[in-house]
Design an enzyme around this catalytic site. Structure first.
Site, PDB file in Angstrom:
ATOM      1  N   CYS A 116       0.797  -1.237   0.000  1.00 57.93           N
ATOM      2  CA  CYS A 116       0.000   0.000   0.000  1.00 57.93           C
ATOM      3  C   CYS A 116       0.827   1.284   0.000  1.00 57.93           C
ATOM      4  CB  CYS A 116      -0.991  -0.008   1.161  1.00 57.93           C
ATOM      5  SG  CYS A 116      -2.090  -1.427   1.082  1.00 57.93           S
ATOM      6  N   HIS A 259      -3.754   6.685   3.736  1.00 58.87           N
ATOM      7  CA  HIS A 259      -4.125   5.501   2.955  1.00 58.87           C
ATOM      8  C   HIS A 259      -5.578   5.150   3.262  1.00 58.87           C
ATOM      9  CE1 HIS A 259      -4.209   1.655   1.127  1.00 58.87           C
ATOM     10  NE2 HIS A 259      -4.159   0.966   2.246  1.00 58.87           N
ATOM     11  N   ASN A 289     -10.241  -0.105  -0.836  1.00 58.83           N
ATOM     12  CA  ASN A 289      -8.790  -0.081  -0.653  1.00 58.83           C
ATOM     13  C   ASN A 289      -8.127  -0.376  -2.001  1.00 58.83           C
ATOM     14  OD1 ASN A 289      -6.115  -0.575  -0.036  1.00 58.83           O
ATOM     15  ND2 ASN A 289      -6.550  -1.849   1.752  1.00 58.83           N
TER      16      ASN A 289
HETATM   17  O1  UT7 Z   1      -4.299  -1.869   3.109  1.00 62.78           O
HETATM   18  C1  UT7 Z   1      -3.419  -2.318   4.046  1.00 62.78           C
HETATM   19  C2  UT7 Z   1      -3.818  -2.955   5.159  1.00 62.78           C
HETATM   20  N1  UT7 Z   1      -5.133  -3.427   5.340  1.00 62.78           N
HETATM   21  C3  UT7 Z   1      -5.875  -2.885   6.284  1.00 62.78           C
HETATM   22  O2  UT7 Z   1      -5.517  -1.887   6.832  1.00 62.78           O
HETATM   23  C4  UT7 Z   1      -7.126  -3.604   6.707  1.00 62.78           C
HETATM   24  C5  UT7 Z   1      -7.138  -3.721   8.196  1.00 62.78           C
HETATM   25  N2  UT7 Z   1      -8.249  -4.446   8.751  1.00 62.78           N
HETATM   26  C6  UT7 Z   1      -9.544  -4.036   8.670  1.00 62.78           C
HETATM   27  O3  UT7 Z   1      -9.850  -3.046   8.038  1.00 62.78           O
HETATM   28  C7  UT7 Z   1     -10.565  -4.790   9.469  1.00 62.78           C
HETATM   29  O4  UT7 Z   1      -9.917  -5.657  10.359  1.00 62.78           O
HETATM   30  C8  UT7 Z   1     -11.557  -5.602   8.593  1.00 62.78           C
HETATM   31  C9  UT7 Z   1     -12.495  -4.654   7.879  1.00 62.78           C
HETATM   32  C10 UT7 Z   1     -10.813  -6.457   7.585  1.00 62.78           C
HETATM   33  C11 UT7 Z   1     -12.401  -6.496   9.487  1.00 62.78           C
HETATM   34  O5  UT7 Z   1     -13.074  -5.727  10.455  1.00 62.78           O
HETATM   35  P1  UT7 Z   1     -13.008  -6.125  12.010  1.00 62.78           P
HETATM   36  O6  UT7 Z   1     -13.884  -5.183  12.702  1.00 62.78           O
HETATM   37  O7  UT7 Z   1     -11.564  -6.148  12.404  1.00 62.78           O
HETATM   38  O8  UT7 Z   1     -13.642  -7.540  12.015  1.00 62.78           O
HETATM   39  P2  UT7 Z   1     -13.029  -8.926  12.483  1.00 62.78           P
HETATM   40  O9  UT7 Z   1     -12.010  -9.395  11.492  1.00 62.78           O
HETATM   41  O10 UT7 Z   1     -12.615  -8.816  13.908  1.00 62.78           O
HETATM   42  O11 UT7 Z   1     -14.305  -9.844  12.373  1.00 62.78           O
HETATM   43  C12 UT7 Z   1     -15.450  -9.641  13.166  1.00 62.78           C
HETATM   44  C13 UT7 Z   1     -16.546 -10.585  12.695  1.00 62.78           C
HETATM   45  C14 UT7 Z   1     -16.065 -12.015  12.514  1.00 62.78           C
HETATM   46  O12 UT7 Z   1     -17.089 -12.872  12.912  1.00 62.78           O
HETATM   47  P3  UT7 Z   1     -17.061 -13.578  14.363  1.00 62.78           P
HETATM   48  O13 UT7 Z   1     -15.764 -14.362  14.385  1.00 62.78           O
HETATM   49  O14 UT7 Z   1     -17.067 -12.436  15.352  1.00 62.78           O
HETATM   50  O15 UT7 Z   1     -18.291 -14.405  14.361  1.00 62.78           O
HETATM   51  C15 UT7 Z   1     -15.870 -12.132  11.034  1.00 62.78           C
HETATM   52  O16 UT7 Z   1     -16.028 -13.451  10.565  1.00 62.78           O
HETATM   53  O17 UT7 Z   1     -17.006 -10.158  11.416  1.00 62.78           O
HETATM   54  C16 UT7 Z   1     -16.984 -11.256  10.508  1.00 62.78           C
HETATM   55  N3  UT7 Z   1     -16.781 -10.772   9.162  1.00 62.78           N
HETATM   56  C17 UT7 Z   1     -17.784 -10.372   8.376  1.00 62.78           C
HETATM   57  N4  UT7 Z   1     -19.117 -10.328   8.575  1.00 62.78           N
HETATM   58  C18 UT7 Z   1     -19.882  -9.875   7.566  1.00 62.78           C
HETATM   59  C19 UT7 Z   1     -15.612 -10.615   8.482  1.00 62.78           C
HETATM   60  N5  UT7 Z   1     -15.858 -10.113   7.257  1.00 62.78           N
HETATM   61  C20 UT7 Z   1     -17.201  -9.972   7.151  1.00 62.78           C
HETATM   62  C21 UT7 Z   1     -18.054  -9.515   6.138  1.00 62.78           C
HETATM   63  N6  UT7 Z   1     -19.378  -9.471   6.394  1.00 62.78           N
HETATM   64  N7  UT7 Z   1     -17.593  -9.103   4.930  1.00 62.78           N
END
Ligand code: UT7
Length: 332
Positions: A116, A259, A289
């Site tokens: 990125c 970013h 992104n």
């Molecule tokens: O570009 C360079 C670097 N990249 C980034 O900076 C991305 C960094 N990370 C993020 O932006 C976030 O971590 C995400 C958007 C990827 C995920 O958000 P989060 O609030 O950190 O969610 P999480 O990974 O902790 O997941 C929470 C829940 C999980 O379910 P359980 O285990 O709590 O039942 C996931 O399975 O949300 C679930 N989940 C979704 N639910 C609905 C993950 N993706 C989705 C989805 N729709 N698309």
């Protein structure tokens, strides 16, 4: 060391594919919802490349706009430095393919692999080429076709990424106090955390095979929560570093341009930097992104909207796979 600024962004251009993909489209194929995506990421739509779009072709379109704005032609380019995480081919570099498309016969061309922050890394390299007098005029690109390396069956990553290209002409300037140009840059990495955001297969360590395809390990894998935490810490530190190196205080910055990965990361970074959200650029809602294209895409929109004007001080900051992070203060 040569006093800064000695290099300026003389022209900027972007290119985005025409196909808009809304969150609603994912509801049909994945266990997700528009509400979850908007609340957790801030993303509402992104652009997807068509079959005839490549990283090089999107880069060419962005570069032609940047060169027009800078009043130069491809034959004026001494170097092409292209940041990408999704090169068209593993050999040769996408920068060389772009050179051929542009007919930039005088230039040296190469890719920078820094995910990125690829645009900021490439800009830092270009500034160095200017300092060492190997270039007077450099084309810096951040361009991606992330949809080619995204697992569309993985809801935790599929909803995040989009395709785009951004280009900047970085040119030697006479400098002087209050002159426009690059006032500071900062780049840093931590390779120990590589496996939190990576493509396990398809490279030389695990060449492409039926097993790789079956495991879908040639696609991006990300431990989202861990990446999120590291992104906030690293981008916050990078803001401090770029400000200190430029001798500028946060309240002198007209616009923070971070970013665009997740609006919650942007808000946390802005809070650390002491920047109210009115002075922070956000367009992750429109493009998702786009990795290395994200910073030039956001600068271009900020200029179009009149939020960045001649003389404006902008703080650029990015974070990505590697981990890598980078920042810069630029007087527009
Ligand atoms: O570009 C360079 C670097 N990249 C980034 O900076 C991305 C960094 N990370 C993020 O932006 C976030 O971590 C995400 C958007 C990827 C995920 O958000 P989060 O609030 O950190 O969610 P999480 O990974 O902790 O997941 C929470 C829940 C999980 O379910 P359980 O285990 O709590 O039942 C996931 O399975 O949300 C679930 N989940 C979704 N639910 C609905 C993950 N993706 C989705 C989805 N729709 N698309």
């Amino acid at each position: 060391m040569i006093p800064r600024p000695f290099a300026e962004i003389a022209g900027l251009g972007v290119a985005v594919p025409s196909r808009v993909v809304t969150n609603a489209e994912f509801e049909a194929t994945l266990d997700t919802s528009d509400q979850w995506i908007v609340e957790r990421t801030g993303i509402r739509e992104r652009r997807y490349a068509g079959p005839s779009d490549s990283v090089a072709s999107l880069s060419r379109d962005a570069a032609l706009r940047a060169m027009e704005r800078a009043g130069i032609t491809p034959l004026d380019l001494d170097s092409i430095v292209l940041g990408t995480a999704s090169p068209d081919r593993l050999l040769p570099s996408t920068a060389c393919d772009l050179q051929a498309l542009l007919g930039a016969e005088r230039a040296a061309a190469f890719d920078v692999s820094a995910a990125c922050p690829g645009f900021l890394y490439a800009m830092t390299v270009a500034e160095g080429l200017i300092a060492s007098e190997q270039s007077r005029t450099s084309l810096v690109i951040g361009a991606e076709k992330l949809t080619a390396i995204t697992d569309m069956t993985d809801r935790s990553t599929a909803i995040l990424f989009g395709d785009a290209a951004g280009a900047a002409i970085i040119r030697r300037t006479a400098g002087g106090p209050k002159a426009r140009g690059i006032l500071s840059t900062f780049i840093k990495s931590d390779g120990r955390l590589g496996d939190l955001l990576y493509r396990p297969g398809g490279g030389a360590a695990e060449p492409l095979s039926q097993a790789v395809l079956t495991a879908r390990s040639h696609f991006i894998r990300m431990a989202g929560r861990e990446v999120f935490k590291s992104a906030v810490l690293a981008m916050s530190d990078a803001c401090d570093q770029a400000l200190e190196r430029a001798g500028v205080k946060a309240d002198e910055i007209d616009l923070l341009i971070p970013h665009q990965a997740n609006v919650r990361i942007i808000e946390a970074t802005a809070k650390h930097a002491g920047m109210p959200m009115e002075r922070v650029m956000v367009n992750v809602d429109r493009y998702g992104n786009t990795s290395s294209a994200s910073i030039p895409l956001a600068i271009d929109q900020a200029v179009e909207e009149g939020r960045v004007r001649p003389g404006s001080l902008i703080l650029l900051v990015s974070f990505g796979a590697g981990f890598t992070w980078a920042s810069a203060v630029v007087r527009w």
